[in-house]
Design a protein around this motif. Sequence first.
Motif, mmCIF file in Angstrom:
data_model
loop_
_atom_site.group_PDB
_atom_site.id
_atom_site.type_symbol
_atom_site.label_atom_id
_atom_site.label_comp_id
_atom_site.label_asym_id
_atom_site.label_seq_id
_atom_site.Cartn_x
_atom_site.Cartn_y
_atom_site.Cartn_z
ATOM 1 N N UNK A 120 -71.240 -44.353 -18.195
ATOM 2 C CA UNK A 120 -70.598 -43.218 -17.547
ATOM 3 C C UNK A 120 -69.155 -43.015 -18.001
ATOM 4 N N UNK A 121 -68.821 -43.518 -19.188
ATOM 5 C CA UNK A 121 -67.507 -43.289 -19.780
ATOM 6 C C UNK A 121 -67.542 -42.127 -20.765
ATOM 7 N N UNK A 122 -68.694 -41.916 -21.369
ATOM 8 C CA UNK A 122 -68.785 -40.999 -22.505
ATOM 9 C C UNK A 122 -68.982 -39.548 -22.067
ATOM 10 N N UNK A 123 -68.749 -38.638 -23.014
ATOM 11 C CA UNK A 123 -68.976 -37.216 -22.773
ATOM 12 C C UNK A 123 -70.455 -36.968 -22.493
ATOM 13 N N UNK A 124 -70.730 -35.901 -21.761
ATOM 14 C CA UNK A 124 -72.102 -35.509 -21.456
ATOM 15 C C UNK A 124 -72.190 -33.986 -21.573
ATOM 16 N N UNK A 125 -73.387 -33.404 -21.499
ATOM 17 C CA UNK A 125 -73.535 -31.972 -21.801
ATOM 18 C C UNK A 125 -72.591 -31.035 -21.056
ATOM 19 N N UNK A 126 -72.337 -31.275 -19.769
ATOM 20 C CA UNK A 126 -71.464 -30.391 -19.004
ATOM 21 C C UNK A 126 -70.025 -30.904 -18.938
ATOM 22 N N UNK A 127 -69.790 -32.121 -19.439
ATOM 23 C CA UNK A 127 -68.462 -32.731 -19.342
ATOM 24 C C UNK A 127 -68.031 -33.212 -20.720
ATOM 25 N N UNK A 128 -67.413 -32.327 -21.517
ATOM 26 C CA UNK A 128 -66.972 -32.720 -22.860
ATOM 27 C C UNK A 128 -65.671 -33.512 -22.804
ATOM 28 N N UNK A 160 -56.351 -29.493 -3.767
ATOM 29 C CA UNK A 160 -55.227 -28.586 -3.512
ATOM 30 C C UNK A 160 -54.973 -27.626 -4.672
ATOM 31 N N UNK A 161 -55.346 -28.031 -5.882
ATOM 32 C CA UNK A 161 -55.047 -27.224 -7.052
ATOM 33 C C UNK A 161 -56.137 -26.259 -7.473
ATOM 34 N N UNK A 162 -57.364 -26.452 -6.956
ATOM 35 C CA UNK A 162 -58.486 -25.584 -7.286
ATOM 36 C C UNK A 162 -58.816 -24.686 -6.096
ATOM 37 N N UNK A 163 -59.363 -23.522 -6.381
ATOM 38 C CA UNK A 163 -59.792 -22.586 -5.338
ATOM 39 C C UNK A 163 -61.310 -22.598 -5.275
ATOM 40 N N UNK A 164 -61.846 -22.770 -4.063
ATOM 41 C CA UNK A 164 -63.303 -22.705 -3.902
ATOM 42 C C UNK A 164 -63.712 -21.238 -3.871
ATOM 43 N N UNK A 165 -64.531 -20.833 -4.854
ATOM 44 C CA UNK A 165 -64.959 -19.447 -4.981
ATOM 45 C C UNK A 165 -66.398 -19.435 -5.450
ATOM 46 N N UNK A 166 -67.299 -19.073 -4.562
ATOM 47 C CA UNK A 166 -68.726 -19.145 -4.862
ATOM 48 C C UNK A 166 -69.172 -18.139 -5.926
ATOM 49 N N UNK A 167 -68.329 -17.162 -6.241
ATOM 50 C CA UNK A 167 -68.691 -16.143 -7.231
ATOM 51 C C UNK A 167 -68.040 -16.388 -8.590
ATOM 52 N N UNK A 168 -67.271 -17.450 -8.728
ATOM 53 C CA UNK A 168 -66.446 -17.625 -9.928
ATOM 54 C C UNK A 168 -67.172 -18.263 -11.101
ATOM 55 N N UNK A 169 -68.157 -19.095 -10.848
ATOM 56 C CA UNK A 169 -68.842 -19.819 -11.919
ATOM 57 C C UNK A 169 -70.349 -19.740 -11.728
ATOM 58 N N UNK A 170 -71.072 -20.195 -12.746
ATOM 59 C CA UNK A 170 -72.524 -20.219 -12.707
ATOM 60 C C UNK A 170 -73.006 -21.657 -12.872
ATOM 61 N N UNK A 171 -74.309 -21.854 -12.726
ATOM 62 C CA UNK A 171 -74.843 -23.205 -12.782
ATOM 63 C C UNK A 171 -74.607 -23.850 -14.145
ATOM 64 N N UNK A 172 -74.479 -23.045 -15.201
ATOM 65 C CA UNK A 172 -74.269 -23.591 -16.533
ATOM 66 C C UNK A 172 -72.816 -23.723 -16.944
ATOM 67 N N UNK A 173 -71.881 -23.452 -16.039
ATOM 68 C CA UNK A 173 -70.459 -23.541 -16.371
ATOM 69 C C UNK A 173 -70.047 -24.978 -16.633
ATOM 70 N N UNK A 188 -68.442 -27.714 -9.818
ATOM 71 C CA UNK A 188 -67.293 -27.694 -10.719
ATOM 72 C C UNK A 188 -66.228 -28.698 -10.296
ATOM 73 N N UNK A 189 -65.944 -28.784 -8.989
ATOM 74 C CA UNK A 189 -64.965 -29.756 -8.497
ATOM 75 C C UNK A 189 -65.395 -31.170 -8.883
ATOM 76 N N UNK A 190 -66.690 -31.473 -8.696
ATOM 77 C CA UNK A 190 -67.189 -32.807 -9.035
ATOM 78 C C UNK A 190 -67.108 -33.061 -10.534
ATOM 79 N N UNK A 191 -67.523 -32.079 -11.347
ATOM 80 C CA UNK A 191 -67.459 -32.235 -12.797
ATOM 81 C C UNK A 191 -66.029 -32.500 -13.271
ATOM 82 N N UNK A 192 -65.069 -31.783 -12.702
ATOM 83 C CA UNK A 192 -63.673 -31.955 -13.121
ATOM 84 C C UNK A 192 -63.173 -33.351 -12.772
ATOM 85 N N UNK A 193 -63.499 -33.849 -11.587
ATOM 86 C CA UNK A 193 -63.042 -35.194 -11.219
ATOM 87 C C UNK A 193 -63.672 -36.254 -12.119
#
Length: 314
Positions: A120-128, A160-173, A188-193
């Motif tokens: 779980x250290x390496x890049x993955x399809x949604x997390x480059x 605090x730095x991200x805005x939760x917006x259900x219309x902003x991204x898609x499942x493949x973002x 997206x929040x989970x992927x970024x962390x």
Amino acid sequence: MLLHLVHETRYAYSPTVESAHHMLHLKPASHAGQQLLRHQVTINPQPARLQERTDVYGNTRSYFSLHTPHDRLTVVADSIVSTLALAAAPEDAPAGLPWEQVREQFRYHAGAAYDSACEFIFASPYIPRDEAFAEFARPSFTPGRPLPEAAQDLMERIHSGMVYDSESTEVGTQALEALQLGKGVCQDFAHIMVACCRAMGVPARYVSGYLLTTPAPGQPRLIGSDASHAWASVYCPVESEAGGLALAEDQSPGVWLDFDPTNNRAPGEDYVTLATGRDFLDVSPMRGVIRGGARHVLDVAVTMTPIDKLPELN
């Protein structure tokens, strides 16, 4: 807490689907914080084949195939889960090793013992891999800071730095696009962390599941999709009394600590884990390949209800 979960997925196709093969991640896990008491999947039309397996990350996944024409497909997963406050919540964890020591543990060393968390250290399809994640993470990963404390601070900063917006991204973002947008959903929040931790050399994984969004009287409502939820899990090695890493046979020498940056808290008994993986692609609730059905309408509904006791079996 005793929770009754019903996850219903409905597809309407046009034109008719001639044949289909699908994979599900809809069976809740059993671990220290939760126990699966009952689980049943109902599929209509009846599949020609239904098979359950355990994947490389320990998740239960089901495969089914349909060989008869159909213009509708319904999959209902009905589960009852008993949950507890997680044994390894961040606030209850040991002080933890400095994050730099954890990073060094996962750098290549000849003859080093294998630790399954290294996957779980390496890049993955949604997390480059991208320097933008390291740049965002550095204010949390200050010199000598214990890893649980650094991860906690990172979670708070994402919240605090991200805005939760259900219309902003898609499942493949992908995670990088969501970071650049500065908004997204729980995925997206989970992927970024996860991406930020990996950028600092720390293993982190993606967790899919559910949370109880209907609060008890006087408690605030949590943020999350009515269909599903996602959060991050960070690997924290444990130091033995002798001063080295506490190695256990066939186990990682540490604990996985869960963080929910969407709600800025540690998941507890009001969360249910479905599956863990490198990112969403490993644990998507349902995906597959169809022949026909050029157009479709998808409808997903989830209910998560506290109950007092197990209902009687019919």
